[in-house]
Design a protein around this motif. Structure first.
Motif, PDB file in Angstrom:
ATOM      1  N   VAL A 229       0.861  -1.190   0.000  1.00 40.42           N
ATOM      2  CA  VAL A 229       0.000   0.000   0.000  1.00 40.42           C
ATOM      3  C   VAL A 229       0.893   1.234   0.000  1.00 40.42           C
ATOM      4  N   SER A 230       0.403   2.281  -0.637  1.00 42.91           N
ATOM      5  CA  SER A 230       1.147   3.539  -0.723  1.00 42.91           C
ATOM      6  C   SER A 230       0.167   4.688  -0.646  1.00 42.91           C
ATOM      7  N   GLY A 231       0.512   5.725   0.105  1.00 42.09           N
ATOM      8  CA  GLY A 231      -0.401   6.849   0.296  1.00 42.09           C
ATOM      9  C   GLY A 231       0.254   8.189   0.025  1.00 42.09           C
ATOM     10  N   ASP A 232      -0.551   9.116  -0.500  1.00 38.08           N
ATOM     11  CA  ASP A 232      -0.099  10.488  -0.724  1.00 38.08           C
ATOM     12  C   ASP A 232      -1.333  11.365  -0.817  1.00 38.08           C
ATOM     13  N   ASP A 233      -1.144  12.669  -0.611  1.00 38.99           N
ATOM     14  CA  ASP A 233      -2.284  13.586  -0.644  1.00 38.99           C
ATOM     15  C   ASP A 233      -2.196  14.497  -1.860  1.00 38.99           C
ATOM     16  N   THR A 234      -3.367  15.026  -2.235  1.00 42.30           N
ATOM     17  CA  THR A 234      -3.511  15.919  -3.382  1.00 42.30           C
ATOM     18  C   THR A 234      -4.231  17.177  -2.935  1.00 42.30           C
ATOM     19  N   GLU A 235      -3.705  18.323  -3.339  1.00 42.65           N
ATOM     20  CA  GLU A 235      -4.293  19.597  -2.952  1.00 42.65           C
ATOM     21  C   GLU A 235      -5.205  20.117  -4.070  1.00 42.65           C
ATOM     22  N   GLY A 236      -6.125  21.015  -3.689  1.00 40.18           N
ATOM     23  CA  GLY A 236      -6.958  21.710  -4.657  1.00 40.18           C
ATOM     24  C   GLY A 236      -8.051  20.871  -5.275  1.00 40.18           C
ATOM     25  N   THR A 237      -8.623  19.940  -4.527  1.00 44.60           N
ATOM     26  CA  THR A 237      -9.677  19.089  -5.070  1.00 44.60           C
ATOM     27  C   THR A 237     -11.076  19.494  -4.630  1.00 44.60           C
ATOM     28  N   ASN A 238     -11.208  20.438  -3.693  1.00 45.47           N
ATOM     29  CA  ASN A 238     -12.532  20.770  -3.169  1.00 45.47           C
ATOM     30  C   ASN A 238     -12.543  22.220  -2.713  1.00 45.47           C
ATOM     31  N   SER A 239     -13.744  22.745  -2.532  1.00 51.16           N
ATOM     32  CA  SER A 239     -13.915  24.154  -2.167  1.00 51.16           C
ATOM     33  C   SER A 239     -13.506  24.444  -0.730  1.00 51.16           C
ATOM     34  N   GLU A 240     -13.446  23.416   0.127  1.00 53.42           N
ATOM     35  CA  GLU A 240     -13.068  23.615   1.527  1.00 53.42           C
ATOM     36  C   GLU A 240     -11.563  23.542   1.741  1.00 53.42           C
TER      37      GLU A 240
END
Length: 431
Positions: A229-240
């Motif tokens: 398993v591998s995890g990472d985050d992404t910015e700018g996907t929602n209005s909040e």
């Protein structure tokens, strides 16, 4: 006809299209005269007429096309029942065509669906939390878990949807003590969210801190291939402005697939600890978590501490039994370590760029160093190979007689490169 004097001609002469109007909008475009071919040309790309031509200016807000259904109210009610039963827009469109012979456009049926959803949400009065909760709990095949906090007492609670055929949420108190301290904890974070009305659940008045969800298909794939398993985050996907954290797996064909998603409240230890230690067991209640062997992340300190708090692959069996990922080891992503933390990092990138641009041979010297770092991660398998290659690199970078090398690198630059290798590789060789 004689050729015009000017090669480029622009006109702003009004075009008369409506009689009796004194003020008409100007319409103009550019044309060009080609002396060689003796003809006029229109450029392929130009501004042209953007809004209107030959008539009085009209406010775009006053222009609205309204689509009306040509079916009877009874048939429209059947179409709404179909959409409410989670039948797709295209299937509902075919149903109307079969029953009435009328062909509604996809946009008309979709508009009908959105109006129905807005009526269920309560129009624009409900918050973004209400709309997200309604979608996740009423959509078949989705399991989700929410982390809420009471705005007054800051008491944490969970709301979980486990059964795909039952949209009811089970409410339970958070039983795990999340990682945190006096300066960073869920209670402190909840205090900072006062006034964020879009995160309030209207029905209970609670404040949504985080949400994680998955689908039945992702759960099935994770049960089949849980080893990596591998995890990472992404910015700018929602209005909040919440980061979307995605946990990925890998199948037998080396193809990645999503395991779970989460809208994270922040990049704090307690947030990652909640996802790995609380949300993942609720979304994947089987034994797949116990069969995970590698958990791969970037070198973020908060994420690293949260992951290591939930894995037991490098611990004694008696201690590992208390961890959720009982057989898992934690590793850092090689691309993040070399690309993000070295070649593209603001601390090292100016030096590497200057050395590469100074001489072709110096560029080769730096490229060899980068290649060695990849070999250190991908090719060297035994402890003896790692120790031997590390000693060779130390001797190579500390060698004062740089004229014997392919390219010459200043001592200060070599020390900076050696500093990165020591801090990122030597001190964290198990990663």
């Amino acid at each position: 006809n004689a050729a015009p004097k000017a090669i480029k001609k622009k006109t702003t002469k009004p075009v008369h299209g409506q009689d009796g109007n004194d003020t008409r909008c100007p319409f103009h475009f550019q044309i060009y005269w080609d002396e060689k071919r003796q003809r006029w040309f229109l450029p392929k790309i130009q501004r042209g007429n953007r809004v209107h031509c030959g008539h009085s200016p009209i406010d775009p807000a006053d222009i609205k096309l309204e689509t009306k259904n040509s079916i009877s109210p009874e048939e429209e009610e059947i179409a709404r029942d179909s959409l409410q039963s989670h039948i797709s827009t295209a299937a509902t469109q075919n149903l109307i065509r079969t029953r009435t012979g009328e062909t509604l456009s996809w946009q008309q049926v979709y508009h009908m669906k959105k109006r129905q959803e807005n009526a269920q949400y309560g129009g624009n009065e409900n918050t973004a939390c209400d709309r997200l909760l309604h979608y996740l709990t009423t959509t078949d095949g989705i399991s989700c878990t929410f982390l809420f906090a009471d705005p007054k007492t800051h008491l944490l609670s969970e709301k979980v949807k486990k059964d795909k055929r039952n949209s009811a949420l089970t409410v339970e108190q958070l039983g795990k003590q999340l990682l945190g301290d006096d300066t960073d904890s869920p209670a402190i974070y909840a205090k900072g969210l006062k006034g964020r009305k879009e995160l309030i659940h209207t029905e209970t008045g609670e404040l949504m801190l985080a949400v994680a969800f998955t689908t039945d298909n992702q759960r099935r794939k994770f049960d089949m291939f849980p080893e990596f398993v591998s995890g990472d985050d992404t910015e700018g996907t929602n209005s909040e402005k919440r980061s979307l954290y995605t946990l990925l797996g890998k199948d037998q064909n080396e193809k990645v697939f999503p395991i779970a998603w989460a809208f994270m409240p922040s990049k704090s230890q307690w947030a990652y600890d909640w996802f790995f230690g609380v949300a993942m067991p609720k979304l994947h209640p089987g034994d797949a978590i116990k069969r995970v062997e590698i958990v791969l992340t970037d070198a973020d300190k908060q994420e690293t501490m949260a992951v290591e708090n939930n894995i037991g692959g490098n611990l004694k069996p008696s201690v590992a039994e208390l961890r959720l990922f009982i057989n898992a080891l934690h590793r850092w992503c090689a691309w993040h370590r070399i690309n993000r933390n070295f070649t593209q990092d603001s601390k090292y990138k100016p030096t590497l760029t200057r050395v590469k641009n100074s001489c072709v041979l110096s560029k080769i010297e730096v490229d060899v160093l980068e290649r060695w770092l990849w070999y250190f991660i991908k090719n060297y398998e035994t402890e003896e190979e790692v120790n031997f290659c590390r000693k060779l690199l130390d001797e190579y970078l500390n060698d004062e007689q740089q004229n014997l090398h392919i390219g010459e690198v200043d001592k200060a630059d070599r020390q900076l490169m050696l500093e990165f290798i020591t801090s990122s590789f030597q001190n964290h060789r198990h990663k």
